[in-house]
Design a protein around this motif. Structure first.
Motif, PDB file in Angstrom:
ATOM      1  N   TYR A 159      38.168  11.915 -33.628  1.00 43.76           N
ATOM      2  CA  TYR A 159      37.338  11.235 -34.616  1.00 43.76           C
ATOM      3  C   TYR A 159      35.922  10.963 -34.107  1.00 43.76           C
ATOM      4  N   TRP A 160      35.773  10.334 -32.957  1.00 48.50           N
ATOM      5  CA  TRP A 160      34.447   9.986 -32.430  1.00 48.50           C
ATOM      6  C   TRP A 160      33.701  11.231 -31.950  1.00 48.50           C
ATOM      7  N   PHE A 161      34.424  12.193 -31.433  1.00 48.37           N
ATOM      8  CA  PHE A 161      33.796  13.441 -31.004  1.00 48.37           C
ATOM      9  C   PHE A 161      33.222  14.190 -32.203  1.00 48.37           C
ATOM     10  N   ARG A 162      33.934  14.122 -33.326  1.00 51.12           N
ATOM     11  CA  ARG A 162      33.459  14.781 -34.545  1.00 51.12           C
ATOM     12  C   ARG A 162      32.171  14.132 -35.047  1.00 51.12           C
ATOM     13  N   ALA A 163      32.037  12.840 -34.899  1.00 50.68           N
ATOM     14  CA  ALA A 163      30.820  12.151 -35.330  1.00 50.68           C
ATOM     15  C   ALA A 163      29.619  12.628 -34.518  1.00 50.68           C
ATOM     16  N   VAL A 164      29.802  12.869 -33.242  1.00 47.38           N
ATOM     17  CA  VAL A 164      28.707  13.302 -32.385  1.00 47.38           C
ATOM     18  C   VAL A 164      28.309  14.744 -32.693  1.00 47.38           C
ATOM     19  N   LEU A 165      29.284  15.614 -32.958  1.00 46.17           N
ATOM     20  CA  LEU A 165      29.007  17.036 -33.146  1.00 46.17           C
ATOM     21  C   LEU A 165      28.922  17.463 -34.612  1.00 46.17           C
ATOM     22  N   ALA A 166      28.800  16.500 -35.522  1.00 47.25           N
ATOM     23  CA  ALA A 166      28.606  16.772 -36.947  1.00 47.25           C
ATOM     24  C   ALA A 166      29.674  17.701 -37.512  1.00 47.25           C
ATOM     25  N   SER A 167      30.924  17.425 -37.179  1.00 51.95           N
ATOM     26  CA  SER A 167      32.007  18.237 -37.722  1.00 51.95           C
ATOM     27  C   SER A 167      32.848  17.383 -38.662  1.00 51.95           C
ATOM     28  N   ASN A 168      33.690  18.030 -39.438  1.00 54.04           N
ATOM     29  CA  ASN A 168      34.512  17.329 -40.408  1.00 54.04           C
ATOM     30  C   ASN A 168      35.886  17.979 -40.431  1.00 54.04           C
ATOM     31  N   THR A 214      37.662  21.198 -42.788  1.00 53.51           N
ATOM     32  CA  THR A 214      36.682  21.800 -43.694  1.00 53.51           C
ATOM     33  C   THR A 214      36.023  23.013 -43.035  1.00 53.51           C
ATOM     34  N   LEU A 215      35.123  23.644 -43.772  1.00 48.09           N
ATOM     35  CA  LEU A 215      34.369  24.765 -43.221  1.00 48.09           C
ATOM     36  C   LEU A 215      33.513  24.326 -42.026  1.00 48.09           C
ATOM     37  N   MET A 216      33.212  23.062 -41.937  1.00 46.80           N
ATOM     38  CA  MET A 216      32.410  22.535 -40.833  1.00 46.80           C
ATOM     39  C   MET A 216      33.307  21.950 -39.737  1.00 46.80           C
ATOM     40  N   GLU A 217      34.489  22.493 -39.590  1.00 45.52           N
ATOM     41  CA  GLU A 217      35.432  22.020 -38.563  1.00 45.52           C
ATOM     42  C   GLU A 217      34.809  22.039 -37.175  1.00 45.52           C
ATOM     43  N   LEU A 218      34.101  23.084 -36.833  1.00 45.53           N
ATOM     44  CA  LEU A 218      33.505  23.189 -35.506  1.00 45.53           C
ATOM     45  C   LEU A 218      32.159  22.471 -35.407  1.00 45.53           C
ATOM     46  N   VAL A 239      26.806  25.737 -30.949  1.00 48.58           N
ATOM     47  CA  VAL A 239      25.375  25.853 -30.663  1.00 48.58           C
ATOM     48  C   VAL A 239      24.995  24.972 -29.476  1.00 48.58           C
ATOM     49  N   VAL A 240      25.491  23.739 -29.472  1.00 48.94           N
ATOM     50  CA  VAL A 240      25.200  22.811 -28.378  1.00 48.94           C
ATOM     51  C   VAL A 240      25.793  23.336 -27.074  1.00 48.94           C
ATOM     52  N   THR A 241      27.013  23.823 -27.128  1.00 55.33           N
ATOM     53  CA  THR A 241      27.678  24.330 -25.927  1.00 55.33           C
ATOM     54  C   THR A 241      26.951  25.545 -25.365  1.00 55.33           C
ATOM     55  N   SER A 242      26.547  26.483 -26.238  1.00 56.37           N
ATOM     56  CA  SER A 242      25.845  27.668 -25.736  1.00 56.37           C
ATOM     57  C   SER A 242      24.505  27.295 -25.116  1.00 56.37           C
ATOM     58  N   GLN A 285      21.259  33.431 -26.234  1.00 53.10           N
ATOM     59  CA  GLN A 285      21.814  32.116 -26.517  1.00 53.10           C
ATOM     60  C   GLN A 285      22.546  32.129 -27.860  1.00 53.10           C
ATOM     61  N   LYS A 286      21.987  32.822 -28.849  1.00 47.26           N
ATOM     62  CA  LYS A 286      22.654  32.946 -30.142  1.00 47.26           C
ATOM     63  C   LYS A 286      23.949  33.741 -30.018  1.00 47.26           C
ATOM     64  N   LEU A 287      23.907  34.820 -29.240  1.00 46.45           N
ATOM     65  CA  LEU A 287      25.112  35.620 -29.030  1.00 46.45           C
ATOM     66  C   LEU A 287      26.190  34.795 -28.330  1.00 46.45           C
ATOM     67  N   CYS A 288      25.779  33.996 -27.370  1.00 50.35           N
ATOM     68  CA  CYS A 288      26.714  33.102 -26.677  1.00 50.35           C
ATOM     69  C   CYS A 288      27.343  32.119 -27.667  1.00 50.35           C
ATOM     70  N   ALA A 289      26.555  31.602 -28.612  1.00 46.50           N
ATOM     71  CA  ALA A 289      27.078  30.680 -29.625  1.00 46.50           C
ATOM     72  C   ALA A 289      28.103  31.367 -30.515  1.00 46.50           C
ATOM     73  N   ILE A 290      27.850  32.622 -30.856  1.00 47.43           N
ATOM     74  CA  ILE A 290      28.801  33.366 -31.687  1.00 47.43           C
ATOM     75  C   ILE A 290      30.110  33.576 -30.928  1.00 47.43           C
ATOM     76  N   VAL A 291      30.018  33.929 -29.651  1.00 50.84           N
ATOM     77  CA  VAL A 291      31.218  34.130 -28.830  1.00 50.84           C
ATOM     78  C   VAL A 291      32.000  32.820 -28.701  1.00 50.84           C
ATOM     79  N   ILE A 292      31.311  31.724 -28.493  1.00 51.50           N
ATOM     80  CA  ILE A 292      31.973  30.418 -28.375  1.00 51.50           C
ATOM     81  C   ILE A 292      32.629  30.036 -29.699  1.00 51.50           C
TER      82      ILE A 292
END
Length: 142
Positions: free
Chosen positions: A66-75, A78-82, A87-90, A120-127
């Motif tokens: 729950y709190w981790f989702r608040a920080v990473l703007a996920s829900n 939903t489609l915004m699960e991740l 992007v932050v991780t890459s 960096q974008k490619l890394c985000a896609i792989v992640i």
């Protein structure tokens, strides 16, 4: 070209397929900026409410993230699960590789800078693919 930045040049044929945005040639009016910002926000909010197939969004099971989702703007569910976590991780991974001097980027060279951004974008896609597969394979998403 330092030895370690050869990785970017080896990935160059693959990086040409990663989408990029050219900088504007003229000053963009504030109304246009507001329009596109609000449009992107609307898409994000709709995606945050659109459930994944086969998932019950209103399920009352406890959410350990729950709190981790608040920080990473996920829900959850939903489609915004991740959220923005890929992007932050890459970004963190690439900065760590550069900080530890495993990779070298000459930011004054436009080509090096563009290759770094594309990598960096490619890394985000792989992640993203890796995280999505981990959710699916574990079967414990919900």
């Amino acid at each position: 070209m330092p030895q370690t930045s050869k990785i970017f040049y080896q990935l160059k044929p693959l990086l040409q397929y990663v989408p990029s945005i050219e900088p504007p040639e003229k000053r963009v009016p504030l109304q246009d900026k507001l329009f596109w910002t609000l449009g992107c926000l609307l898409v994000f909010l709709v995606a945050s409410q659109t459930g994944l197939y086969g998932i019950r969004i209103g399920d009352k099971t406890p959410d350990p993230w729950y709190w981790f989702r608040a920080v990473l703007a996920s829900n959850r569910g939903t489609l915004m699960e991740l959220g923005i976590s890929p992007v932050v991780t890459s970004s963190l991974v690439m900065q760590l590789l550069i900080g530890s001097r495993l990779l070298h980027v000459d930011y004054s060279n436009k080509e090096d800078s563009a290759l770094y951004t594309s990598a960096q974008k490619l890394c985000a896609i792989v992640i993203t693919v890796g995280e999505a597969l981990a959710y699916v394979v574990s079967g414990k998403m919900f």
